[in-house]
Motif scaffolding. Structure first.
Motif, PDB file in Angstrom:
ATOM      1  N   TYR A 165     103.877 -71.439  19.422  1.00 16.46           N
ATOM      2  CA  TYR A 165     102.990 -69.953  19.502  1.00 16.46           C
ATOM      3  C   TYR A 165     101.937 -70.415  18.451  1.00 16.46           C
ATOM      4  N   SER A 166     101.237 -69.464  18.279  1.00 15.22           N
ATOM      5  CA  SER A 166      99.455 -69.567  17.732  1.00 15.22           C
ATOM      6  C   SER A 166      99.489 -67.123  16.576  1.00 15.22           C
ATOM      7  N   VAL A 167      98.951 -67.882  16.011  1.00 16.07           N
ATOM      8  CA  VAL A 167      97.994 -66.890  15.329  1.00 16.07           C
ATOM      9  C   VAL A 167      97.506 -65.822  16.714  1.00 16.07           C
ATOM     10  N   LYS A 168      97.204 -66.499  18.115  1.00 19.43           N
ATOM     11  CA  LYS A 168      96.312 -65.348  18.877  1.00 19.43           C
ATOM     12  C   LYS A 168      97.591 -65.126  19.803  1.00 19.43           C
ATOM     13  N   ASP A 169      98.408 -65.639  19.776  1.00 14.49           N
ATOM     14  CA  ASP A 169      99.470 -64.858  20.442  1.00 14.49           C
ATOM     15  C   ASP A 169      99.829 -63.570  19.333  1.00 14.49           C
ATOM     16  N   PHE A 170     100.189 -63.784  18.234  1.00 12.63           N
ATOM     17  CA  PHE A 170     100.314 -62.305  17.386  1.00 12.63           C
ATOM     18  C   PHE A 170      99.233 -61.447  17.560  1.00 12.63           C
ATOM     19  N   ILE A 171      98.273 -61.928  17.972  1.00 16.13           N
ATOM     20  CA  ILE A 171      96.449 -61.034  17.646  1.00 16.13           C
ATOM     21  C   ILE A 171      96.776 -60.075  19.046  1.00 16.13           C
ATOM     22  N   ASP A 172      96.375 -60.986  20.163  1.00 22.10           N
ATOM     23  CA  ASP A 172      97.110 -60.885  21.439  1.00 22.10           C
ATOM     24  C   ASP A 172      97.720 -60.050  22.491  1.00 22.10           C
ATOM     25  N   ASN A 173      99.182 -60.020  21.584  1.00 23.03           N
ATOM     26  CA  ASN A 173     100.197 -60.361  21.897  1.00 23.03           C
ATOM     27  C   ASN A 173      99.807 -57.846  21.909  1.00 23.03           C
ATOM     28  N   PRO A 174     100.586 -57.792  23.814  1.00 25.58           N
ATOM     29  CA  PRO A 174      99.783 -55.892  23.791  1.00 25.58           C
ATOM     30  C   PRO A 174     101.073 -55.056  23.132  1.00 25.58           C
ATOM     31  N   SER A 175     102.212 -55.487  22.735  1.00 26.46           N
ATOM     32  CA  SER A 175     103.176 -54.783  22.002  1.00 26.46           C
ATOM     33  C   SER A 175     103.276 -54.540  21.191  1.00 26.46           C
ATOM     34  N   ARG A 176     102.649 -55.594  20.275  1.00 26.22           N
ATOM     35  CA  ARG A 176     102.245 -54.811  18.927  1.00 26.22           C
ATOM     36  C   ARG A 176     101.400 -54.103  18.933  1.00 26.22           C
ATOM     37  N   LYS A 177     101.784 -53.109  17.632  1.00 25.84           N
ATOM     38  CA  LYS A 177     100.843 -52.031  17.170  1.00 25.84           C
ATOM     39  C   LYS A 177      99.873 -52.092  16.312  1.00 25.84           C
ATOM     40  N   PHE A 223      99.643 -67.355   7.551  1.00 28.18           N
ATOM     41  CA  PHE A 223      99.346 -65.682   7.481  1.00 28.18           C
ATOM     42  C   PHE A 223      98.423 -64.794   7.333  1.00 28.18           C
ATOM     43  N   ILE A 224      97.183 -66.187   6.401  1.00 34.20           N
ATOM     44  CA  ILE A 224      95.721 -65.914   6.028  1.00 34.20           C
ATOM     45  C   ILE A 224      94.963 -66.223   7.235  1.00 34.20           C
ATOM     46  N   ALA A 225      95.540 -67.079   8.011  1.00 34.99           N
ATOM     47  CA  ALA A 225      94.915 -67.615   9.044  1.00 34.99           C
ATOM     48  C   ALA A 225      94.803 -66.158  10.413  1.00 34.99           C
ATOM     49  N   PHE A 226      95.208 -65.443  10.596  1.00 37.16           N
ATOM     50  CA  PHE A 226      95.653 -64.051  10.687  1.00 37.16           C
ATOM     51  C   PHE A 226      94.868 -63.258  10.233  1.00 37.16           C
ATOM     52  N   ALA A 227      95.155 -62.886   9.126  1.00 40.64           N
ATOM     53  CA  ALA A 227      94.344 -61.430   8.417  1.00 40.64           C
ATOM     54  C   ALA A 227      92.360 -61.864   7.653  1.00 40.64           C
ATOM     55  N   SER A 228      92.427 -63.395   7.963  1.00 43.70           N
ATOM     56  CA  SER A 228      91.143 -63.603   8.744  1.00 43.70           C
ATOM     57  C   SER A 228      90.321 -63.348   9.772  1.00 43.70           C
ATOM     58  N   GLU A 229      91.178 -63.809  10.787  1.00 43.96           N
ATOM     59  CA  GLU A 229      90.917 -63.252  12.380  1.00 43.96           C
ATOM     60  C   GLU A 229      90.872 -62.064  12.665  1.00 43.96           C
ATOM     61  N   THR A 230      91.756 -61.344  12.029  1.00 39.72           N
ATOM     62  CA  THR A 230      92.056 -59.836  12.238  1.00 39.72           C
ATOM     63  C   THR A 230      90.995 -58.609  11.313  1.00 39.72           C
ATOM     64  N   LYS A 231      90.527 -59.512  10.272  1.00 40.60           N
ATOM     65  CA  LYS A 231      90.098 -58.942   9.194  1.00 40.60           C
ATOM     66  C   LYS A 231      90.938 -57.424   8.786  1.00 40.60           C
ATOM     67  N   SER A 232      91.680 -58.369   8.435  1.00 41.99           N
ATOM     68  CA  SER A 232      92.609 -57.227   7.869  1.00 41.99           C
ATOM     69  C   SER A 232      93.141 -57.440   6.355  1.00 41.99           C
ATOM     70  N   LYS A 233      94.525 -57.176   5.657  1.00 39.02           N
ATOM     71  CA  LYS A 233      94.678 -57.073   4.592  1.00 39.02           C
ATOM     72  C   LYS A 233      96.926 -57.979   4.822  1.00 39.02           C
ATOM     73  N   LEU A 234      97.154 -58.404   3.743  1.00 39.62           N
ATOM     74  CA  LEU A 234      98.111 -59.320   4.167  1.00 39.62           C
ATOM     75  C   LEU A 234      98.767 -59.182   2.472  1.00 39.62           C
ATOM     76  N   LEU A 235     100.023 -58.775   2.658  1.00 41.20           N
ATOM     77  CA  LEU A 235     100.906 -58.920   1.454  1.00 41.20           C
ATOM     78  C   LEU A 235     102.158 -60.043   1.820  1.00 41.20           C
ATOM     79  N   CYS A 236     102.163 -61.643   1.047  1.00 40.65           N
ATOM     80  CA  CYS A 236     103.346 -61.773   1.362  1.00 40.65           C
ATOM     81  C   CYS A 236     104.409 -62.216   0.139  1.00 40.65           C
ATOM     82  N   LEU A 237     104.907 -61.534   0.298  1.00 35.62           N
ATOM     83  CA  LEU A 237     106.545 -61.093  -0.898  1.00 35.62           C
ATOM     84  C   LEU A 237     107.475 -61.879  -0.423  1.00 35.62           C
TER      85      LEU A 237
END
Length: 307
Positions: free
Chosen positions: A111-123, A21-35
């Motif tokens: 499955y990979s971070v890229k799938d998450f980033i590129d998924n067209p259904s992800r709002k 998830f840190i990889a995802f946040a770093s790739e997308t320049k977003s914030k993350l909460l891993c509770l």
């Protein structure tokens, strides 16, 4: 901001899960909460510089600390908000829920971070809830984010000093030797996967002697890391050193070794990834192996098993 509630497994699983998830946040320049890394996770959050005062698993590391009561309050509020959003199918620019198309191991292997980033259904919302009870067994190679991840998961003091002193004393006593970390894990491995990764003392000793032969003419020192008592008398003619016995220090002492051996486990995989040290995953059906079979773990859960 991406918000994640669930994870299963112990320390190694959670570290890798968090790291993807840190990889995802770093790739997308977003914030993350891993509770899932807070006080309910065996106090894992208290063991690392990135999370010791950051119980909500915030990334990047926040300036202000999070007290225990505030962690519980934030966790409760966000979970209730998630339930409401899920019930009413919220999917707008403020709140959305992302459900990955992962149903088991086979899906996870690709499955990979890229799938998450590129998924067209992800709002692309201000707050996105990650809706899955299945661990993110991600196929992303984490080497690109190695420094970011390892800086976040530096052990706290006094563990950091204990790890450094253990390594210093060992290399001072044996300056020309090769240091091999041995992760001895049994417990549930006796039954899991038909005992593929279960070894008794004789089995571990045999694998260690194979490593010793491969490393000649260097002397080999074996550092034993285990959550159980190990009878050194069962390891005749091998030079052994016992690690400190603390679950964080053992993991990071493994990361300081020249080589690591042990059964398939995210505990030793994390040590390999963190320290960039070659790891050999012991298997019952493979008694002979070469140093070329040792590989640095790149963060993938389903990397090829040594054959």
């Amino acid at each position: 901001m991406l918000i994640v509630f669930w994870n299963t497994g112990q320390l190694g699983n959670r570290l890798f899960y968090f790291s993807h998830f840190i990889a995802f946040a770093s790739e997308t320049k977003s914030k993350l909460l891993c509770l899932f890394f807070g006080k309910d996770a065996k106090h894992y959050s208290a063991q690392f510089e990135g999370t010791k005062s950051n119980l909500v698993g915030y990334f990047p590391k926040p300036i202000l600390p999070t007290a225990g009561f505030l962690y519980r309050l934030i966790n409760w509020i966000l979970y209730k908000l998630f339930l409401v959003a899920k019930r009413y199918h919220w999917n707008n620019k403020f709140i959305s829920i992302y459900t990955p198309s992962i149903e088991g191991k086979q899906d996870s292997e690709s499955y990979s971070v890229k799938d998450f980033i590129d998924n067209p259904s992800r709002k692309k919302s201000l707050f996105t809830f990650y809706n899955s009870y299945i661990s993110w067994y991600d196929n992303t190679d984490l080497q690109k984010y190695h420094k970011t991840i390892t800086d976040y998961f530096v052990p706290i003091e006094p563990h950091r000093t204990n790890i450094a002193m253990f390594d210093f004393r060992l290399r001072n006593d044996y300056p020309e030797a090769k240091i091999v970390g041995v992760h001895i894990r049994r417990g549930d491995y006796r039954e899991w996967a038909d005992g593929m990764w279960y070894f008794d003392d004789e089995g571990y000793a045999a694998q260690m002697r194979t490593v010793e032969q491969q490393l000649l003419p260097h002397k080999t020192i074996f550092v034993i890391c285990s959550n159980e008592d190990v009878d050194f008398a069962n390891y005749q003619n091998l030079t052994l050193q016992k690690s400190t016995g603390h679950f964080i220090e053992d993991m990071y002492i493994l990361a300081e070794c020249d080589y690591i051996i042990g059964p398939h486990s995210t505990y030793s995989m994390w040590a390999s990834f963190y320290g960039q040290k070659p790891l050999y995953k012991m298997r019952k059906n493979k008694a002979e192996f070469l140093l070329t079979d040792f590989k640095v773990c790149n963060g993938r859960f389903y990397e090829p098993i040594n054959k």
